[in-house]
Write a protein that holds these residues in place. Sequence first.
Motif, PDB file in Angstrom:
ATOM      1  N   LEU A 315       0.811  -1.214   0.000  1.00 24.78           N
ATOM      2  CA  LEU A 315       0.000   0.000   0.000  1.00 24.78           C
ATOM      3  C   LEU A 315       0.846   1.265   0.000  1.00 24.78           C
ATOM      4  O   LEU A 315       0.479   2.250  -0.648  1.00 24.78           O
ATOM      5  N   ALA A 316       1.976   1.251   0.682  1.00 26.86           N
ATOM      6  CA  ALA A 316       2.812   2.456   0.723  1.00 26.86           C
ATOM      7  C   ALA A 316       3.437   2.752  -0.631  1.00 26.86           C
ATOM      8  O   ALA A 316       3.669   3.918  -0.969  1.00 26.86           O
ATOM      9  N   THR A 317       3.728   1.717  -1.417  1.00 28.71           N
ATOM     10  CA  THR A 317       4.259   1.945  -2.767  1.00 28.71           C
ATOM     11  C   THR A 317       3.143   2.158  -3.780  1.00 28.71           C
ATOM     12  O   THR A 317       3.408   2.338  -4.965  1.00 28.71           O
ATOM     13  N   THR A 318       1.893   2.102  -3.330  1.00 29.64           N
ATOM     14  CA  THR A 318       0.669   2.253  -4.139  1.00 29.64           C
ATOM     15  C   THR A 318       0.470   1.092  -5.108  1.00 29.64           C
ATOM     16  O   THR A 318      -0.132   1.258  -6.164  1.00 29.64           O
ATOM     17  N   THR A 319       0.942  -0.110  -4.741  1.00 31.66           N
ATOM     18  CA  THR A 319       0.701  -1.282  -5.587  1.00 31.66           C
ATOM     19  C   THR A 319      -0.733  -1.771  -5.406  1.00 31.66           C
ATOM     20  O   THR A 319      -1.493  -1.853  -6.367  1.00 31.66           O
ATOM     21  N   GLY A 320      -1.082  -2.134  -4.179  1.00 29.89           N
ATOM     22  CA  GLY A 320      -2.458  -2.537  -3.909  1.00 29.89           C
ATOM     23  C   GLY A 320      -2.711  -4.026  -3.871  1.00 29.89           C
ATOM     24  O   GLY A 320      -3.870  -4.451  -3.819  1.00 29.89           O
ATOM     25  N   PHE A 321      -1.651  -4.859  -3.902  1.00 31.09           N
ATOM     26  CA  PHE A 321      -1.841  -6.290  -3.716  1.00 31.09           C
ATOM     27  C   PHE A 321      -2.332  -6.560  -2.286  1.00 31.09           C
ATOM     28  O   PHE A 321      -2.109  -5.757  -1.380  1.00 31.09           O
ATOM     29  N   ALA A 322      -2.962  -7.729  -2.106  1.00 30.45           N
ATOM     30  CA  ALA A 322      -3.378  -8.155  -0.765  1.00 30.45           C
ATOM     31  C   ALA A 322      -2.936  -9.589  -0.548  1.00 30.45           C
ATOM     32  O   ALA A 322      -3.093 -10.436  -1.426  1.00 30.45           O
ATOM     33  N   SER A 323      -2.367  -9.857   0.615  1.00 27.78           N
ATOM     34  CA  SER A 323      -1.987 -11.223   0.964  1.00 27.78           C
ATOM     35  C   SER A 323      -2.919 -11.798   2.013  1.00 27.78           C
ATOM     36  O   SER A 323      -2.864 -12.991   2.315  1.00 27.78           O
ATOM     37  N   THR A 324      -3.771 -10.931   2.563  1.00 32.38           N
ATOM     38  CA  THR A 324      -4.742 -11.361   3.564  1.00 32.38           C
ATOM     39  C   THR A 324      -5.856 -10.314   3.617  1.00 32.38           C
ATOM     40  O   THR A 324      -5.770  -9.274   2.959  1.00 32.38           O
ATOM     41  N   ASP A 325      -6.882 -10.571   4.404  1.00 28.31           N
ATOM     42  CA  ASP A 325      -7.984  -9.615   4.537  1.00 28.31           C
ATOM     43  C   ASP A 325      -7.573  -8.543   5.545  1.00 28.31           C
ATOM     44  O   ASP A 325      -8.009  -8.543   6.697  1.00 28.31           O
ATOM     45  N   TYR A 326      -6.755  -7.605   5.102  1.00 24.87           N
ATOM     46  CA  TYR A 326      -6.246  -6.575   6.014  1.00 24.87           C
ATOM     47  C   TYR A 326      -7.332  -5.587   6.436  1.00 24.87           C
ATOM     48  O   TYR A 326      -7.173  -4.855   7.421  1.00 24.87           O
ATOM     49  N   LEU A 327      -8.452  -5.547   5.709  1.00 28.87           N
ATOM     50  CA  LEU A 327      -9.538  -4.647   6.097  1.00 28.87           C
ATOM     51  C   LEU A 327     -10.209  -5.076   7.399  1.00 28.87           C
ATOM     52  O   LEU A 327     -10.921  -4.295   8.032  1.00 28.87           O
ATOM     53  N   SER A 328     -10.000  -6.336   7.804  1.00 21.34           N
ATOM     54  CA  SER A 328     -10.552  -6.817   9.071  1.00 21.34           C
ATOM     55  C   SER A 328      -9.623  -6.505  10.244  1.00 21.34           C
ATOM     56  O   SER A 328      -9.972  -6.772  11.392  1.00 21.34           O
ATOM     57  N   TRP A 329      -8.442  -5.962   9.962  1.00 24.54           N
ATOM     58  CA  TRP A 329      -7.529  -5.570  11.032  1.00 24.54           C
ATOM     59  C   TRP A 329      -8.106  -4.371  11.795  1.00 24.54           C
ATOM     60  O   TRP A 329      -9.016  -3.694  11.299  1.00 24.54           O
ATOM     61  N   PRO A 330      -7.564  -4.088  12.998  1.00 25.10           N
ATOM     62  CA  PRO A 330      -7.943  -2.846  13.681  1.00 25.10           C
ATOM     63  C   PRO A 330      -7.734  -1.655  12.753  1.00 25.10           C
ATOM     64  O   PRO A 330      -6.732  -1.590  12.027  1.00 25.10           O
ATOM     65  N   ALA A 331      -8.659  -0.716  12.756  1.00 28.16           N
ATOM     66  CA  ALA A 331      -8.696   0.344  11.743  1.00 28.16           C
ATOM     67  C   ALA A 331      -7.421   1.171  11.672  1.00 28.16           C
ATOM     68  O   ALA A 331      -7.092   1.730  10.618  1.00 28.16           O
TER      69      ALA A 331
END
Length: 483
Positions: A315-331
């Motif tokens: 996300l910091a490099t603005t790629t946008g890949f996901a390896s897990t459901d990071y949206l379920s992490w603490p906000a």
Amino acid sequence: MHLGMIFKIIGILLSAYSISLLPPLGIAALYGDGAFHSFAATLLLTAAVGGSLWYSLRHEKGDLKIKDGFLIVILFWTVLGMVGAIPFHYAQHVQLSWTDAIFESFSGLTTTGATVISGLDELPHAILWYRQQLQWLGGMGIIVLAVAILPMLGIGGMQLYRAETPGPMKDNKLAPRISETARTLWYIYLLLTLACAVAYKLAGMSWFDAIGHSFSTVAIGGFSTHDASIGHFNSVAVELIAMVFMYLAGINFALHFTAWRTLSPRPYWLDPEFRTYTLLLTSGIVVSTLYLWLTSTYADPLQALRYASFQTISLATTTGFASTDYLSWPAFVPVLLVIMSFIGGSAGSTGGGMKVIRFLLLFRQGLREIVRLLHPNALIPLKLAGRVVPEQVISAVWGFFSLYVFIFAAIGLAIMAFGIDPVTAFSAAAATLNNLGPGLGEVGSNFATMPDPVKWILTFAMLLGRLELFTLLVIFTRAFWRS
């Protein structure tokens, strides 16, 4: 303004782009999955229009002015985005509306990675390949634009980078001629892509997935051939490879060229933007890892490190890949990473955002203002690596930053006007303006639920972010159209 020469060049570029449709056309023929006719029609149409433009204007000659250069860049990205939507609209098993098709096309070419498509695992192979290829071509276009073309027009991140930063790569071009510069960049980009593809294959991917993901990794695009993105493979080796190449792609390609030419890593460490870029990513990884572990999101600190490292770099490099459901992490962590995407990659990289060099100068300027409070009459030059940064450069950075913040707020409010909640609206604005891809809330993984007017706003935001604001906004000024 030399319109004849402008449209002649657009014709040449369109004709060249039509050749890039041969690979997805071949894959459609190989797999017979229903996309052949849409790609064949797009190829013929693009070649015909491009060829006709060139042929009818083949006798046009003359020198291009700065205004002509701006218009060529804007027209080419816009026309290509529209042409790129044709296969998405007509291909069997996809058949997106024109709004969705254009959104997907611009998202690929600008290497944003936002998508309106779900069920990727069931899509035709040709469409999957095409999405990845769009990002790869867009990524190379960004590099050539940033390093070779925009400096000639007097704009862009690399123009700013050379003006601000000392070091061996601050010449006008990497090579004596613009054609040599572009060719050198292609070699570096292609080499990174091939190395990434081979590494993915050795880590267990099929050749199709390996090449497709190497396209979007090196382009910092984030498109995947699977709905679960990189998480589909559930492989530490795949994630490590992705992290390495996302990190490399976020570095100024001029530094890659210098390191390769001198056969030494020294140019990297001498560069203040590179050091800041590395420090920011490292800090983000440490903070995210500790937070996920201390909040018991992951009981195992190594597991926290694994997922935090991947998502931070992605996300910091603005790629946008996901390896897990990071949206379920603490906000805290997802919000932190979206904020980091505003900084983005280095100038002259495939990364989005405002660019690390601008962030570094803003930070140094802030420190200088604090010192001025104590010593109001002192002359305090702002320096990078021992060299004074001109005041006009500082003013340009502040102007860019102010406009970036204003546009972000305006886009977020415009989206909210259509009844979208604030988290979704402003994260969608950040995701598209920063060319990040995924946002938060309803656009965490897909933009399909957004109303059509919102998709058009976000498509404009993608192009605005990719062309670094001024390149696009300049055509809306009265002065641009004066003779």
